[in-house]
Design an enzyme around this catalytic site. Structure first.
Site, PDB file in Angstrom:
ATOM      1  N   THR A  75     -21.523  22.942 -32.047  1.00  0.00           N
ATOM      2  CA  THR A  75     -20.663  23.126 -30.870  1.00  0.00           C
ATOM      3  C   THR A  75     -19.719  24.303 -31.088  1.00  0.00           C
ATOM      4  O   THR A  75     -19.584  25.182 -30.220  1.00  0.00           O
ATOM      5  CB  THR A  75     -19.857  21.834 -30.588  1.00  0.00           C
ATOM      6  N   GLN A 182     -31.443  22.976 -32.391  1.00  0.00           N
ATOM      7  CA  GLN A 182     -32.620  22.116 -32.524  1.00  0.00           C
ATOM      8  C   GLN A 182     -33.819  22.842 -33.125  1.00  0.00           C
ATOM      9  O   GLN A 182     -34.709  22.203 -33.675  1.00  0.00           O
ATOM     10  CB  GLN A 182     -33.014  21.527 -31.167  1.00  0.00           C
ATOM     11  N   CYS A 321     -26.094  13.297 -27.351  1.00  0.00           N
ATOM     12  CA  CYS A 321     -24.680  13.625 -27.478  1.00  0.00           C
ATOM     13  C   CYS A 321     -23.877  12.958 -26.382  1.00  0.00           C
ATOM     14  O   CYS A 321     -22.675  12.848 -26.467  1.00  0.00           O
ATOM     15  CB  CYS A 321     -24.484  15.136 -27.461  1.00  0.00           C
TER      16      CYS A 321
HETATM   17  N1  PLP Z   1     -26.802  22.398 -29.261  1.00  0.00           N
HETATM   18  C1  PLP Z   1     -27.836  21.540 -29.228  1.00  0.00           C
HETATM   19  C2  PLP Z   1     -29.133  21.987 -28.636  1.00  0.00           C
HETATM   20  C3  PLP Z   1     -27.701  20.248 -29.743  1.00  0.00           C
HETATM   21  O1  PLP Z   1     -28.737  19.406 -29.699  1.00  0.00           O
HETATM   22  C4  PLP Z   1     -26.447  19.864 -30.309  1.00  0.00           C
HETATM   23  C5  PLP Z   1     -26.239  18.500 -30.803  1.00  0.00           C
HETATM   24  O2  PLP Z   1     -26.861  17.560 -30.329  1.00  0.00           O
HETATM   25  C6  PLP Z   1     -25.414  20.820 -30.335  1.00  0.00           C
HETATM   26  C7  PLP Z   1     -25.627  22.066 -29.801  1.00  0.00           C
HETATM   27  C8  PLP Z   1     -24.085  20.488 -30.916  1.00  0.00           C
HETATM   28  O3  PLP Z   1     -24.101  20.533 -32.327  1.00  0.00           O
HETATM   29  P1  PLP Z   1     -23.011  19.741 -33.191  1.00  0.00           P
HETATM   30  O4  PLP Z   1     -23.282  18.292 -33.004  1.00  0.00           O
HETATM   31  O5  PLP Z   1     -23.215  20.217 -34.594  1.00  0.00           O
HETATM   32  O6  PLP Z   1     -21.665  20.139 -32.675  1.00  0.00           O
END
Ligand code: PLP
Length: 385
Positions: A75, A182, A321
Site C-alpha cells: 500500500t 500480486q 483486503c
Molecule cells: N496491491 C495489490 C494488488 C494487493 O493485492 C495488495 C494486498 O492485498 C496490495 C496492493 C496492498 O499490499 P499490502 O497489504 O502490503 O499493503
C-alpha cells in the site's frame, strides 16, 4: 463437522512464513538490531544487513540497488509512486490514467489526488478483466502526468500487458507505475526490461512478514515523499529503517518457488467437472499461475467460504483486503458481471505448501458444500441466475 486440520488456499490474501524468511528475521534481530544510520560498528553491521537485503531485492527485479525504496508494504509503495510521482510534478493541469480494477492502494490514492484537483480517468476492463493497450493509449492526454496499471489482479489473477503500456507512456512523456504486489514472485518479470518507472511489491505476499514492501523507482524519477522526518532512503522515505523486515523480504525474493500451475489447473478443471453452474471469471485471460476465481450459480460466496472453512479450507470472496464487507467486488462488477454473479464468486489462490492431495480434498469438500447450500434455503436459490 469443524475440521482441526487446515488447508490454505488464500495465498493472494497473505502467505505463510517460509523457513528462510523466519531465519532471516531471527538473524537480523540478533545481529543487526542497531540503527543502520549509526556510525559505530553496531550500526554498520545493521547497515550491511540492510544493504544486502536491498541488493537481493534489486537482483530480483533486475535493477540497481539505488532504485529500491523500502516501505511498510504494498500500500505504501503504491501510494508513494502515485501520490509522490504526481505531487512532484509542478504542472498546472495534471491528469492521471488508471483502471477501475486496481487495488484500493491505487484507487484510494487516486481519489486523494482528485480531492487535490487532479483529473483521473479509470479505464474499464473487458469481460475478461483485461485493459487493452490501444484503449490505454487513447486515454493518454497532453496533461497526463502518471499512469498506473496493475501487473496482475489480486481477485482474478488477470495479467495486463504492462510492457506495451509502459512503452506508450514513455513515448508520451508519462510516468508509469505498476502495482506488482500480486505478480512479483509468480511471473518472471523485470520492471527495467519492461520500461516501467515505478513498480510496487509487498513482503507478505512472498512468504515474509507483513509490514514491509519495496518500490522500484527508476533512476532519474522524482518522488515527493509521503513521510517527513529524515533523509533515509535517499530522501524518499523518512524513518528509521526496519532492517529485520527488509532482511525477510530479501530472503523471500531470493527463494526458489514451485510452479503451482498444474495444481491450479487441477483445481479449476475439477471444480468445473464436478459442479454444474460453475464459471471461471477471467478464464480466457492470461492469468497468474496460482489464481482461479469461480462463480457458482445460486450460491452466496460468503456461505461457501464459511462452509469450506468449517471443513478446514481457507478460501476467500475475492477482495481479501476488504473481507468482512458484503459489497460485491468492484473488479468483477467492472468486468460486467451482475451483482449476483459477483456475489457468487469465490477466489482460490495457491502457493507454497499446497499439494495435489490437498486439491483433491478441496474438490470433494467444495462439491459437497455447493450441493448442500443449493439444496438448503430459498435465500440461496434467490441468487440463481
Ligand atoms: N496491491 C495489490 C494488488 C494487493 O493485492 C495488495 C494486498 O492485498 C496490495 C496492493 C496492498 O499490499 P499490502 O497489504 O502490503 O499493503
Amino acid at each position: 463437522m469443524r475440521s482441526d486440520t487446515r488447508w490454505y488456499f488464500d495465498h493472494n490474501a497473505t502467505t505463510p512464513i517460509a523457513p528462510v524468511t523466519r531465519e532471516a528475521v531471527s538473524l537480523a534481530m540478533e545481529d543487526a538490531w542497531a540503527n543502520p544510520s549509526s556510525l559505530h560498528q553496531d550500526g554498520q553491521r545493521a547497515r550491511r544487513c540492510f544493504e544486502e537485503a536491498r541488493a537481493q531485492v534489486a537482483r530480483f527485479l533486475g535493477c540497481s540497488p539505488k532504485e529500491i525504496v523500502f516501505t511498510s508494504g504494498g500500500t505504501e509503495a503504491a501510494n508513494l509512486a502515485v501520490l509522490g510521482g504526481v505531487r512532484a510534478s509542478t504542472r498546472r493541469d495534471r491528469h492521471v490514467l488508471t483502471t477501475a480494477i486496481e487495488h484500493p492502494a491505487v484507487l484510494e490514492a487516486c481519489a486523494q489526488l482528485e480531492r487535490e484537483g487532479v483529473a483521473v480517468t479509470y479505464l474499464q476492463p473487458s469481460r475478461q478483466g483485461v485493459i487493452g493497450p490501444e484503449q490505454f493509449r487513447r486515454h493518454l492526454t497532453k496533461d497526463t502526468v502518471l499512469a498506473s496499471v496493475m501487473h496482475a489482479n489480486n481477485e482474478t489473477g488477470a495479467v495486463q500487458e504492462i510492457a506495451a503500456m509502459a512503452a506508450m507512456a514513455r513515448e508520451a512523456g508519462v510516468l508509469f507505475h505498476s502495482d506488482g504486489v500480486q505478480a512479483a514472485g509468480k511471473l518472471a518479470f523485470s520492471p527495467v526490461s519492461a520500461g516501467v518507472d515505478f513498480y510496487s511489491v509487498s513482503a507478505h505476499k512472498l512468504n515474509a512478514p507483513k509490514g514491509c514492501g519495496a518500490l522500484y523507482a527508476r533512476t532519474g524519477t522524482v518522488l515527493a515523499p509521503l513521510l517527513h522526518g529524515g533523509r533515509q532512503e535517499r530522501g524518499r522515505r523518512a524513518g528509521t529503517e526496519s532492517v529485520t523486515l527488509a532482511a525477510a523480504l530479501g530472503a523471500a525474493v531470493a527463494m526458489e518457488r514451485p510452479d503451482v500451475t498444474p495444481l491450479r489447473d487441477r483445481l479449476e478443471q475439477g471444480l468445473l467437472a464436478r459442479i454444474p453452474g460453475a464459471h471461471v471469471n477471467a478464464g480466457q485471460a492470461a492469468r497468474l499461475p496460482n489464481t482461479t476465481n469461480v462463480a457458482f450459480d445460486g450460491i452466496a460466496a460468503e456461505s461457501l467460504v464459511i462452509a469450506l472453512d468449517l471443513r478446514g479450507f481457507s478460501v476467500s470472496t475475492g477482495a481479501a483486503c476488504s473481507s468482512g464487507s458484503t459489497e460485491p467486488s468492484h473488479v468483477l462488477l467492472a468486468m460486467g458481471l451482475s451483482p449476483e454473479q459477483a456475489r457468487s464468486s469465490v477466489r482460490f489462490s495457491l502457493g507454497l505448501g499446497n499439494t495435489a492431495e490437498q486439491v483433491d480434498l478441496l474438490l470433494e469438500a467444495a462439491a459437497e458444500a455447493v450441493a448442500r447450500l443449493r439444496a438448503l434455503s430459498p435465500a440461496h436459490s434467490e441468487v440463481v441466475r
